[in-house]
Design an enzyme around this catalytic site. Structure first.
Site, PDB file in Angstrom:
ATOM      1  N   SER A 111       2.588 -15.900 -42.039  1.00 48.85           N
ATOM      2  CA  SER A 111       2.243 -14.889 -43.105  1.00 48.85           C
ATOM      3  C   SER A 111       1.442 -13.815 -42.856  1.00 48.85           C
ATOM      4  O   SER A 111       1.292 -13.171 -43.723  1.00 48.85           O
ATOM      5  CB  SER A 111       1.432 -15.915 -44.183  1.00 48.85           C
ATOM      6  OG  SER A 111       0.156 -16.300 -43.449  1.00 48.85           O
ATOM      7  N   THR A 112       1.086 -13.500 -41.667  1.00 49.16           N
ATOM      8  CA  THR A 112       0.309 -12.151 -41.634  1.00 49.16           C
ATOM      9  C   THR A 112       0.811 -11.324 -40.054  1.00 49.16           C
ATOM     10  O   THR A 112       1.447 -12.265 -39.352  1.00 49.16           O
ATOM     11  CB  THR A 112      -1.021 -12.380 -41.280  1.00 49.16           C
ATOM     12  OG1 THR A 112      -1.522 -13.060 -40.114  1.00 49.16           O
ATOM     13  CG2 THR A 112      -1.647 -12.909 -42.437  1.00 49.16           C
TER      14      THR A 112
END
Length: 79
Positions: free
Chosen positions: A14-15
């Site tokens: 997610s990052t």
């Protein structure tokens, strides 16, 4: 005759600070022939790689998605 099908993997982080290394290693160990990778933060239903994966599936295929542990910041705290 039973079709054994393909084994596909789906890895998601997610990052930008995260990478796929451990998830891809798990998926390869599980015998995944093709691995789809996606970087998305937040909640969104628009996942192009997941859509590509779903479009490839046939009867007898298997999809493996590694379990991702929540970071301490996202775990609920109980007092």
């Amino acid at each position: 005759m039973h079709n054994a099908g393909m084994i596909y993997g789906y890895a998601r982080v997610s990052t930008d600070a995260q990478d796929f290394t451990s998830q891809v290693a798990e998926l390869k160990a599980a015998g995944c022939a093709t691995i789809f990778r996606e970087k998305f933060g937040g909640v969104t239903a628009d996942r192009p790689q997941l859509k590509k994966l779903m479009a490839k599936l046939s009867a007898g295929d298997v999809v493996v998605i590694p379990a991702v542990a929540a970071s301490p910041a996202t775990r609920p705290t109980f007092w």
